[in-house]
Design an enzyme around this catalytic site. Structure first.
Site, PDB file in Angstrom:
ATOM      1  N   ALA A  87     -48.185  76.907  57.952  1.00  0.00           N
ATOM      2  CA  ALA A  87     -48.917  76.951  56.684  1.00  0.00           C
ATOM      3  C   ALA A  87     -48.087  77.432  55.496  1.00  0.00           C
ATOM      4  O   ALA A  87     -48.234  76.942  54.386  1.00  0.00           O
ATOM      5  CB  ALA A  87     -50.143  77.839  56.863  1.00  0.00           C
ATOM      6  N   ARG A  88     -47.216  78.409  55.737  1.00  0.00           N
ATOM      7  CA  ARG A  88     -46.496  79.025  54.610  1.00  0.00           C
ATOM      8  C   ARG A  88     -45.305  78.212  54.140  1.00  0.00           C
ATOM      9  O   ARG A  88     -44.662  78.575  53.144  1.00  0.00           O
ATOM     10  CB  ARG A  88     -46.036  80.418  55.027  1.00  0.00           C
ATOM     11  CG  ARG A  88     -45.058  80.434  56.206  1.00  0.00           C
ATOM     12  CD  ARG A  88     -44.883  81.854  56.720  1.00  0.00           C
ATOM     13  NE  ARG A  88     -44.060  81.907  57.925  1.00  0.00           N
ATOM     14  CZ  ARG A  88     -43.900  83.018  58.653  1.00  0.00           C
ATOM     15  NH1 ARG A  88     -44.504  84.138  58.290  1.00  0.00           N
ATOM     16  NH2 ARG A  88     -43.145  83.011  59.726  1.00  0.00           N
ATOM     17  N   ARG A 133     -48.842  81.607  59.018  1.00  0.00           N
ATOM     18  CA  ARG A 133     -48.053  80.540  59.667  1.00  0.00           C
ATOM     19  C   ARG A 133     -48.895  79.608  60.550  1.00  0.00           C
ATOM     20  O   ARG A 133     -48.741  78.388  60.517  1.00  0.00           O
ATOM     21  CB  ARG A 133     -46.978  81.210  60.538  1.00  0.00           C
ATOM     22  CG  ARG A 133     -46.297  80.298  61.559  1.00  0.00           C
ATOM     23  CD  ARG A 133     -45.324  81.129  62.405  1.00  0.00           C
ATOM     24  NE  ARG A 133     -44.831  80.433  63.577  1.00  0.00           N
ATOM     25  CZ  ARG A 133     -43.661  79.787  63.633  1.00  0.00           C
ATOM     26  NH1 ARG A 133     -42.902  79.704  62.564  1.00  0.00           N
ATOM     27  NH2 ARG A 133     -43.263  79.224  64.755  1.00  0.00           N
ATOM     28  N   ASN A 187     -46.867  74.379  66.724  1.00  0.00           N
ATOM     29  CA  ASN A 187     -45.561  73.945  67.232  1.00  0.00           C
ATOM     30  C   ASN A 187     -45.151  74.668  68.520  1.00  0.00           C
ATOM     31  O   ASN A 187     -43.970  74.692  68.874  1.00  0.00           O
ATOM     32  CB  ASN A 187     -44.481  74.098  66.154  1.00  0.00           C
ATOM     33  CG  ASN A 187     -43.288  73.176  66.402  1.00  0.00           C
ATOM     34  OD1 ASN A 187     -43.439  72.102  66.994  1.00  0.00           O
ATOM     35  ND2 ASN A 187     -42.106  73.601  65.977  1.00  0.00           N
ATOM     36  N   ARG A 188     -46.106  75.271  69.213  1.00  0.00           N
ATOM     37  CA  ARG A 188     -45.894  75.773  70.575  1.00  0.00           C
ATOM     38  C   ARG A 188     -47.003  75.264  71.494  1.00  0.00           C
ATOM     39  O   ARG A 188     -47.114  75.674  72.629  1.00  0.00           O
ATOM     40  CB  ARG A 188     -45.924  77.324  70.596  1.00  0.00           C
ATOM     41  CG  ARG A 188     -44.827  78.006  69.801  1.00  0.00           C
ATOM     42  CD  ARG A 188     -43.443  77.738  70.349  1.00  0.00           C
ATOM     43  NE  ARG A 188     -42.395  78.437  69.596  1.00  0.00           N
ATOM     44  CZ  ARG A 188     -41.911  78.049  68.414  1.00  0.00           C
ATOM     45  NH1 ARG A 188     -42.354  76.942  67.834  1.00  0.00           N
ATOM     46  NH2 ARG A 188     -40.957  78.745  67.816  1.00  0.00           N
ATOM     47  N   HIS A 239     -40.116  71.223  58.552  1.00  0.00           N
ATOM     48  CA  HIS A 239     -40.357  72.667  58.455  1.00  0.00           C
ATOM     49  C   HIS A 239     -39.429  73.270  57.400  1.00  0.00           C
ATOM     50  O   HIS A 239     -38.633  72.582  56.785  1.00  0.00           O
ATOM     51  CB  HIS A 239     -40.080  73.332  59.819  1.00  0.00           C
ATOM     52  CG  HIS A 239     -41.092  72.987  60.866  1.00  0.00           C
ATOM     53  ND1 HIS A 239     -42.048  73.866  61.299  1.00  0.00           N
ATOM     54  CD2 HIS A 239     -41.304  71.839  61.561  1.00  0.00           C
ATOM     55  CE1 HIS A 239     -42.810  73.292  62.219  1.00  0.00           C
ATOM     56  NE2 HIS A 239     -42.376  72.047  62.399  1.00  0.00           N
ATOM     57  N   SER A 240     -39.557  74.584  57.205  1.00  0.00           N
ATOM     58  CA  SER A 240     -38.588  75.314  56.388  1.00  0.00           C
ATOM     59  C   SER A 240     -38.485  76.717  56.977  1.00  0.00           C
ATOM     60  O   SER A 240     -39.386  77.132  57.711  1.00  0.00           O
ATOM     61  CB  SER A 240     -39.030  75.369  54.923  1.00  0.00           C
ATOM     62  OG  SER A 240     -40.084  76.286  54.749  1.00  0.00           O
ATOM     63  N   TYR A 241     -37.494  77.512  56.695  1.00  0.00           N
ATOM     64  CA  TYR A 241     -36.327  77.232  55.925  1.00  0.00           C
ATOM     65  C   TYR A 241     -35.110  77.451  56.790  1.00  0.00           C
ATOM     66  O   TYR A 241     -35.264  78.048  57.868  1.00  0.00           O
ATOM     67  CB  TYR A 241     -36.261  78.164  54.683  1.00  0.00           C
ATOM     68  CG  TYR A 241     -36.268  79.651  55.045  1.00  0.00           C
ATOM     69  CD1 TYR A 241     -35.081  80.368  55.199  1.00  0.00           C
ATOM     70  CD2 TYR A 241     -37.467  80.316  55.241  1.00  0.00           C
ATOM     71  CE1 TYR A 241     -35.104  81.722  55.536  1.00  0.00           C
ATOM     72  CE2 TYR A 241     -37.481  81.670  55.580  1.00  0.00           C
ATOM     73  CZ  TYR A 241     -36.301  82.363  55.734  1.00  0.00           C
ATOM     74  OH  TYR A 241     -36.329  83.696  56.085  1.00  0.00           O
ATOM     75  N   GLU A 259     -35.386  71.683  58.969  1.00  0.00           N
ATOM     76  CA  GLU A 259     -35.738  72.918  58.263  1.00  0.00           C
ATOM     77  C   GLU A 259     -35.133  72.778  56.869  1.00  0.00           C
ATOM     78  O   GLU A 259     -33.918  72.725  56.712  1.00  0.00           O
ATOM     79  CB  GLU A 259     -35.124  74.146  58.957  1.00  0.00           C
ATOM     80  CG  GLU A 259     -35.541  74.316  60.404  1.00  0.00           C
ATOM     81  CD  GLU A 259     -36.702  75.285  60.605  1.00  0.00           C
ATOM     82  OE1 GLU A 259     -37.322  75.710  59.607  1.00  0.00           O
ATOM     83  OE2 GLU A 259     -36.984  75.598  61.758  1.00  0.00           O
TER      84      GLU A 259
END
Ligand code: 0X9
Ligand code: ZN
Length: 421
Positions: A180-181, A237, A255-256, A310-312, A386
């Protein structure tokens, strides 16, 4: 009495929902880690510090660094405990940085243009933007949904195609904002859709890309979490699944949760962990939705490319996450595509991305998206990326970097589209 208890519960829930986590005076810090990981681990555990990067299975990665948040009321204690350590400040006042990040911007419905990429936006505006993009290209785009979230919000994406007509080609599937973040991922994946559609008529190269594949771009796979980052906690997250019995912690890490190599090292059984794998494999509605959608595309015309954004950290990664010794059968193809893409990204503004398989590049990840999409969906080319930056701002990346991120990442996507066979 019973009614009173229910009213009180509802009242408490309303207060909890309206209370926004304040980061005023909080700091984001980077702590270099050498061979000794215990001293930092003790501090993290003692002060219960939220972490951003640099842990594997809840433990700092040796000879790397940990990025973490120090809440305002723990700064003094943190400074005492880390007095003998080297520390770097990422955000001296996270509250001020989050306020700066919220660049004022009013989206006028129907006005699809590049100024969209000057600011971050509300979830409602993201849906409006996707709708407006479809309205601008009504013969070659549509809104698609892939199931719905815990909170019953449709997981919404844009599907577009070229001269062959809708659904006539293998798919390119791109997921953003699983976490989310990671706000830059929402904007960057939207930039891909925006750039490919708005330049279709004038660029023969882009026309070639869009005529060759059907694109399915989901800028926000985790809508509940994304909304929660705007209403309640900017640094949330996971999804917003209710606590399992015996816990009070919300959220599963989508993502797990993918139902392949689930539950191994690189995911957590604790509901309070940021990498909580969930009660059972594939039980998050968000996972169910996007999984069914990508598997249906694979069974139809096939999936040519999947990217989970994703990031970062500036990494372009390939399977596998679950194992550091297993190698995909198409590993050399994936590594050479990744090498070309990072070179293309760097050629734009000099931004350096590192590439390689997840497990050997960052850490072990069990139940991650790309292992499933590689081995079960059997998509032809699978990556996770990322985005910016490497830790100057981390998740709270200034809005001035949205457009540059979109432009450089499009160069990477372009390289993949041009070189995949
Ligand atoms: O830990 C993760 O889930 C990812 N890093 S992040 O900081 N964005 O959370 C990397 C995991 C690798 N990606 C996939 N397995 N898809
Ligand atoms: Zn992520």
């Amino acid at each position: 009495m019973k009614l009173f208890a229910i009213v009180l519960l509802a009242f408490n829930a309303a207060i909890a929902a309206s209370k926004k986590v304040s980061y005023a005076g909080a700091k984001a810090m980077r702590i270099p880690v050498g061979n000794e990981v215990e001293p930092l681990l003790d501090i993290i555990n003692q002060l219960e510090l939220p972490t951003w990067k640099g842990l594997a299975n809840g433990v700092p990665i040796a000879n790397s660094h940990v990025d973490l948040v120090v809440p305002a009321d723990k700064v003094a204690e943190f400074e005492k405990l880390t007095a003998s350590m080297t520390t770097e400040v990422m955000h001296d006042d996270l509250g001020a940085s989050i306020a700066d990040e919220a660049t004022p911007f009013t989206y006028q419905a129907g006005s699809v243009n590049e100024t969209w990429f000057n600011a971050y936006h509300s979830y409602a505006d993201h849906l409006q933007f996707l709708n407006d993009l479809v309205t601008s290209f009504p013969t070659q785009a549509e809104i698609v949904t892939a199931g719905s979230s815990v909170g019953s919000q449709a997981i919404t994406g844009i599907h577009f195609w070229g001269s062959g007509g809708k659904g006539s080609n293998p798919a390119v599937v791109i997921h953003g904002t699983v976490h989310a973040r990671e706000w830059i991922t929402t904007m960057t994946t939207e930039y891909f859709a925006y750039n490919l559609l708005t330049n279709y008529a004038t660029s023969t190269e882009i026309k070639g890309f869009v005529d060759k594949y059907d694109y399915y771009i989901f800028p926000v796979v985790n809508p509940d979490g994304f909304v929660y980052t705007q209403t309640t906690n900017r640094l949330w997250r996971k999804n917003r699944q209710s606590p399992p019995s015996g816990s009070t912690c919300y959220g599963t890490d989508i993502n797990r949760n993918w139902p392949y190599q689930w539950s191994g090292a690189g995911s957590s059984t604790s509901a309070c962990s940021e990498t909580y794998r969930g009660v059972s494999q594939g039980n998050t509605p968000e996972n169910k939705g996007v999984l069914a959608q990508i598997d249906a595309l694979a069974a139809d015309k096939g999936v040519q490319l999947y990217i989970d954004v994703h990031s970062y950290s500036q990494l372009l990664m390939t399977p596998y996450g679950y194992s550091c010794s297993a190698t995909t059968s198409n590993n050399s193809v994936l590594q050479s595509l990744a090498r070309g893409a990072v070179a293309a990204i760097q050629a734009v503004y000099g931004t350096v991305f590192t590439y390689g398989p997840i497990c050997s590049t960052i850490y072990q990840v069990a139940g991650g998206s790309i292992d499933y999409v590689q081995d079960v969906t059997k998509a032809k080319h699978v990556f996770t990326v990322e985005l910016r930056d490497t830790g100057t701002y981390g998740f709270v990346l200034p809005a001035s970097q949205i457009l540059p991120s979109g432009v450089e990442m499009y160069a990477g996507l372009r390289s993949l589209l041009a070189n995949m066979v």
